[in-house]
Every structure is written in structure tokens, then in C-alpha cells.
Scaffold this active site. Sequence first.
Site, short mmCIF file in Angstrom:
data_model
loop_
_atom_site.label_atom_id
_atom_site.label_comp_id
_atom_site.label_asym_id
_atom_site.label_seq_id
_atom_site.Cartn_x
_atom_site.Cartn_y
_atom_site.Cartn_z
N LYS A 14 0.91 -0.83 0.02
CA LYS A 14 -0.18 0.04 0.05
C LYS A 14 0.88 1.07 -0.01
CE LYS A 14 -2.54 -1.15 3.76
NZ LYS A 14 -1.84 -2.47 4.07
N ARG A 89 -9.74 0.09 9.42
CA ARG A 89 -9.42 -1.21 9.54
C ARG A 89 -10.39 -1.85 10.39
NH1 ARG A 89 -3.75 -0.07 9.17
NH2 ARG A 89 -2.21 -1.93 9.65
N ARG A 128 11.35 -5.42 4.55
CA ARG A 128 11.02 -4.09 4.92
C ARG A 128 11.80 -3.82 6.15
NH1 ARG A 128 5.18 -1.92 5.15
NH2 ARG A 128 4.95 -2.97 7.27
N ARG A 134 11.32 -0.33 11.30
CA ARG A 134 10.16 -0.19 12.00
C ARG A 134 10.11 -1.13 13.27
NH1 ARG A 134 4.92 0.21 8.34
NH2 ARG A 134 4.16 -0.94 10.02
N ARG A 146 -0.24 -9.02 13.78
CA ARG A 146 -0.72 -8.20 12.98
C ARG A 146 -1.40 -8.82 11.67
NH1 ARG A 146 4.38 -5.15 11.41
NH2 ARG A 146 3.20 -3.99 9.88
P1 ADP Z 1 0.78 -1.98 8.04
O1 ADP Z 1 0.03 -1.87 6.89
O2 ADP Z 1 2.16 -2.50 7.55
O3 ADP Z 1 0.24 -2.90 9.10
P2 ADP Z 1 0.46 0.56 9.08
O4 ADP Z 1 1.42 1.57 9.01
O5 ADP Z 1 -0.77 0.70 8.39
O6 ADP Z 1 1.23 -0.65 8.64
O7 ADP Z 1 0.01 0.43 10.63
C1 ADP Z 1 0.87 0.44 11.80
C2 ADP Z 1 0.16 0.07 12.92
O8 ADP Z 1 -0.66 1.27 13.16
C3 ADP Z 1 -1.02 -0.92 13.03
O9 ADP Z 1 -0.33 -2.37 13.24
C4 ADP Z 1 -1.92 -0.35 14.25
O10 ADP Z 1 -1.50 -0.95 15.51
C5 ADP Z 1 -1.77 1.10 13.93
N1 ADP Z 1 -2.92 1.49 13.21
C6 ADP Z 1 -2.83 2.15 11.73
N2 ADP Z 1 -4.03 2.23 11.32
C7 ADP Z 1 -4.98 2.03 12.26
C8 ADP Z 1 -6.18 2.17 12.18
N3 ADP Z 1 -7.11 2.52 11.28
N4 ADP Z 1 -6.93 1.49 13.52
C9 ADP Z 1 -6.33 1.30 14.54
N5 ADP Z 1 -4.77 1.11 14.42
C10 ADP Z 1 -4.11 1.46 13.52
#
Ligand code: ADP
Length: 190
Positions: A14, A89, A128, A134, A146
Site C-alpha cells: 500500500k 481497519r 522491509r 520499524r 498483525r
Molecule cells: P501495516 O499496513 O504494515 O500493518 P500501518 O503503517 O498501516 O502498517 O499500521 C501500523 C500500525 O498502526 C498498526 O499495526 C496499528 O497498530 C496502527 N494503526 C494504523 N492504522 C490503524 C487504524 N485504522 N486503526 C487502528 N490502528 C491502526
Amino acid sequence: MKYYILFGPPGAGKGTQAGAMVERYNLCHLSTGELLRSEIAAGSPLGLQAKALIEAGNLVPDEVVEGMIEARFKSVEGVNGFLLDGFPRTIAQAEALDKMLAKTGEEVTACVSLMIPDSLISERIAHRAQIEGRADDAKPEVVENRIRTYHDKTEPLIQFYKAEGKYCEIDGVGTIEEVKERIFGVMDRF
Ligand code: ADP
């Protein structure tokens, strides 16, 4: 305004594809993960609240991300729309998004979903981890959590957007260029 959701499991690409999409369609990229990581870096109260949850691979509370998104909808100007990356999400977040947009008579334009098999998720995240450093990419048990969280809480959104006729699935396996062309092929229709 157009409201595109960029959907997919962690590691689907993404973040990689978002830049080209934003440029081609003049969108504002809103990544809740990135917004949360900058709150953590800034040491804000919100960042402090989010840090432990993110580093354990759990979601932050719905209200927190909903608030961050709505504030940007109100303040960003000069774009044709928004590219929502990592939001919604959960079903509750999707419903909250619909309510936010309904206030101005608007709605989600399309859910563009990048799909890759679970086996590729762990592989891409491990790669990554070496590049971006990260904290939530480093530990295999956190990555597994996750992926589990994605299947339990996020995957039900596929049915949610299918029911609204807004779900567009794209094969996320291939080169960056190949996947980009597939995405443009879908988004050009909206
Ligand atoms: P990835 O898509 O690789 O899991 P993101 O950068 O989108 O990584 O998200 C990293 C973390 O941030 C998630 O694992 C979660 O803990 C938090 N997070 C991101 N977006 C949301 C959301 N919409 N609702 C709840 N937690 C979120």
C-alpha cells in the site's frame, strides 16, 4: 471529493503504490500508520498512548484514528480527494467513516484492495524490517499478531464494501510497475 480506500494486508504494498496514485489523481494521502508514527516521534500524549499498542501489533482505539482522519478532511484543500491508507481497519471505523462523509452528503468512492497471500506478507515485512527499521516489523510474533488482527478485524471489510458494490480487488503479486498499472486500470474508471 473522491474518497478512495487503499485496502490490503500488512506488507501488501500500500505504502509503495500510494505515491503514484496520489500524483496521478491529485489526492491527499492519509496513512493512519504514518500519522501515528509521527505522533510517537513527536512524543505527544496520543503517541504515548499508541506506542505500546503498535509495538505489540494491536490496533489503536477506533476513536483515535477516526479523530485524526476527520480533522484532515476538514483542513486539507486543493485536492480532488483522499487516499485512505490503513483506514478503515474495523467495521466500526468503516461505519464511522460513512457517517463523517454523510454530514456533507458524500460517500466512499471505491475500495481498492491489494491482495497477496499470507506467505508473502511475512516475507515482505522481513525485507522491509531491514530497510525501514520499524519496531513493529522486527519481531516475528508481532508480525504474526498483525496478520491475525488483519484476518479477524479488517478482512470483514471486504464483505462490507462488496455489499455496497465498491470493492475492487487487485492482484498484488508482481513487480511494482505491474501492480501500479493494474491499480490505474481500476481507478481510471471512477
Ligand atoms: P501495516 O499496513 O504494515 O500493518 P500501518 O503503517 O498501516 O502498517 O499500521 C501500523 C500500525 O498502526 C498498526 O499495526 C496499528 O497498530 C496502527 N494503526 C494504523 N492504522 C490503524 C487504524 N485504522 N486503526 C487502528 N490502528 C491502526
